[in-house]
Each structure stands twice: as C-alpha cells, then as structure tokens.
Scaffold this motif. Structure first.
Motif, PDB file in Angstrom:
ATOM      1  N   LEU A 164       0.865  -0.936   0.007  1.00 53.46           N
ATOM      2  CA  LEU A 164      -0.534  -0.028  -0.004  1.00 53.46           C
ATOM      3  C   LEU A 164       1.013   1.115   0.297  1.00 53.46           C
ATOM      4  O   LEU A 164       1.666   1.416   1.053  1.00 53.46           O
ATOM      5  CB  LEU A 164      -0.898   0.150   1.295  1.00 53.46           C
ATOM      6  CG  LEU A 164      -1.722  -1.031   1.667  1.00 53.46           C
ATOM      7  CD1 LEU A 164      -2.925  -1.050   3.202  1.00 53.46           C
ATOM      8  CD2 LEU A 164      -2.834  -1.201   0.024  1.00 53.46           C
ATOM      9  N   THR A 200      -8.636  -0.569  -0.899  1.00 49.68           N
ATOM     10  CA  THR A 200      -7.877  -0.508   0.387  1.00 49.68           C
ATOM     11  C   THR A 200      -8.722  -0.988   1.582  1.00 49.68           C
ATOM     12  O   THR A 200      -7.995  -1.814   2.198  1.00 49.68           O
ATOM     13  CB  THR A 200      -6.598   0.873   0.145  1.00 49.68           C
ATOM     14  OG1 THR A 200      -7.746   1.769   0.876  1.00 49.68           O
ATOM     15  CG2 THR A 200      -6.314   0.829  -0.423  1.00 49.68           C
ATOM     16  N   GLY A 246       2.272  -1.857   4.314  1.00 48.15           N
ATOM     17  CA  GLY A 246       1.558   0.423   4.580  1.00 48.15           C
ATOM     18  C   GLY A 246       2.898   0.364   4.092  1.00 48.15           C
ATOM     19  O   GLY A 246       3.529   1.252   5.561  1.00 48.15           O
ATOM     20  N   GLY A 302      -0.277   4.315   3.199  1.00 42.45           N
ATOM     21  CA  GLY A 302      -0.126   2.648   3.746  1.00 42.45           C
ATOM     22  C   GLY A 302      -1.121   3.021   4.718  1.00 42.45           C
ATOM     23  O   GLY A 302      -1.963   1.585   5.661  1.00 42.45           O
ATOM     24  N   GLU A 335      -3.916   3.604   6.038  1.00 39.12           N
ATOM     25  CA  GLU A 335      -5.305   2.773   5.650  1.00 39.12           C
ATOM     26  C   GLU A 335      -5.279   1.220   5.912  1.00 39.12           C
ATOM     27  O   GLU A 335      -6.440   0.915   6.391  1.00 39.12           O
ATOM     28  CB  GLU A 335      -4.696   2.409   4.387  1.00 39.12           C
ATOM     29  CG  GLU A 335      -4.864   3.407   2.642  1.00 39.12           C
ATOM     30  CD  GLU A 335      -4.207   3.608   1.327  1.00 39.12           C
ATOM     31  OE1 GLU A 335      -4.812   3.630   1.056  1.00 39.12           O
ATOM     32  OE2 GLU A 335      -4.178   2.463   1.648  1.00 39.12           O
TER      33      GLU A 335
END
Length: 256
Positions: A69, A99, A115, A119, A122
């Motif tokens: 990510l 995501t 991530g 990321g 997320e």
C-alpha cells in the motif's frame, strides 16, 4: 512433467486515480515510479489492477504474493472513521473503497501486507482506527510535513528519530532501539485500531510503525518512506527485504 518455472513474486500496488487532463473526464490511473522501482530492485514484479474494486479483491488476491500500500498525495476520506473531510483534502474514493477491503482480506488470507505512509493509515482505518487530519495543528505534535517547495532530496531527507519497541522486528531491522527516518505526511494515527501493536513512535509520541497482531504472514505499516533510496539506508533496506522474503515464501507456498 517438468517442474514449473518459478516466477518473480508478484506484488499488488493499488493505484491512485487522478483527473490529469480536464478534457478527459474519465481520469487516469497513476502510481509513483519509486514504489514500483523498489519492488523490482528487490527481485519482484509490481502489478496493477487499474479498475479493481472491493468486489474484485477475493478473485485477484490469490494471484499475487504480496500487497504494498503506497503513499499518495491524497488522504483517506475522514468519513471512514466517523469524521468530515476537510475542504483542503485531496480525496480518492476509488482507492479508499479498494484498500479498505484489501487490507482486511490480505490479513485474513495470510497474504504479506506492507503499508507506507497513506498505506499505514489505510491499515489503521480499515481495522477500525482513526486519524488526526492535521497532525501539525494538534497541541504537542511536531510538523511532520515535508518542505513542500524544496527539491526532492530535501523533502525526503531524514528528519527525526523513531523509537522502536524492544524485541520488535523494527528494532531488529534498525540494529538498535531507534532509527532516523524521513517525514512527509500531514495526517497520522489518532486512535490505534484494535489488533494493531504500535512498535515505532516519533519523538512527539505519534505512532509511526505498527504490526498486525493477528496476522499469520508479514503485516506491517510505517509512516515514513523506506522506498526512497533504500539501498543507501540499512534500516530501510532490511525492512523492505523482510517484506520481499515474506513474498517469496508466499510465492513458494502458492506453487505447491
């Protein structure tokens, strides 16, 4: 029958979506080259599924050996953690939708997950956490944003230490209890999601590195950017190599 020829591990990099050409309302699928380049330099192959949505994750995830990510200029929409987006936010609802599902499914299915910057955020939001929308406006916190009008070298320069949990993988990758990292973000973790362990903190206490506690495979997130000039930074390189090794092991399991 001859043994199958092993392929490079495939790493899914969810794309971002932009309106780069006002005469083309369909928009563009974009990915910063430095993430794809880092994946290649680690001996893997980056893959994109440009039109993938949440409903596609179940079918597409078994085709890959890991998920990276990436960071992005866009922010996770605050509606995903019960707040309201700021007027200044650059949003990417297509990426959000993908995501949020991808994080949860990768963890459940044991697909290596890493991530970076957005990321990390997320991962936290997908698992039920929340974010500061402007860390620099919060009392007691540093300004974690990059110097916007400087050259990339200055923007990605190492700017502050992170304090690493004793016995954590982060401490092992760093070779000690702290490491110097870059900092290019305006949002950050407010409420840590259940199921995440905070294992790296900025000097102001902001969570900057996490581990997914229930994951059966590699599942980490960092707020800094280890993809930037990683070969010249042993901490960045060891972190990425650990992700790559997890992807290679997953690839071998898929080939059986």
């Amino acid at each position: 029958m001859p043994a199958p020829v092993p392929h490079k591990p495939l790493v899914w990099l969810p794309a971002c979506h932009r309106h780069l050409d006002l005469s083309d309302p369909g928009g563009y699928t974009v990915l910063a080259d430095r993430y794809a380049a880092a994946v290649c330099e680690l001996g893997m192959q980056p893959v994109l599924f440009p039109m993938a949505g949440a409903n596609d994750v179940k079918d597409l995830l078994p085709l890959v050996d890991g998920v990276l990510l990436t960071g992005s200029p866009s922010n996770v929409d605050a509606s995903h953690f019960g707040a309201k987006a700021l007027d200044t936010d650059l949003l990417d609802p297509r990426r959000d939708a993908l995501t949020m599902a991808l994080v949860r499914t990768a963890i459940t299915e044991g697909t290596p997950l890493f991530g970076v910057c957005r990321g990390l955020q997320e991962i936290n939001v997908a698992l039920g956490g929340s974010l500061y929308q402007r860390v620099h406006d919060e009392a007691g916190f540093l300004d974690h944003r990059e110097p916007e009008h400087e050259e990339l070298e200055a923007q990605f320069a190492e700017r502050h230490d992170v304090l690493l949990a004793p016995g954590s993988a982060f401490e092992q990758w760093a070779g000690g209890p702290r490491a110097l990292v870059n900092s290019l973000h305006g949002q950050g973790i407010r409420k840590l999601a259940e199921g995440l362990a905070a294992e790296a903190h900025a000097p102001d206490g902001l969570v900057e590195g996490v581990r997914v506690t229930r994951a059966t495979a590699f599942a980490y997130g960092v707020q800094w950017h280890p993809e930037w000039r990683h070969a010249a930074n042993p901490f960045y390189q060891r972190t990425l190599e650990a992700f790559a090794q997890a992807c290679r092991e997953h690839s071998q399991r898929r080939a059986v």
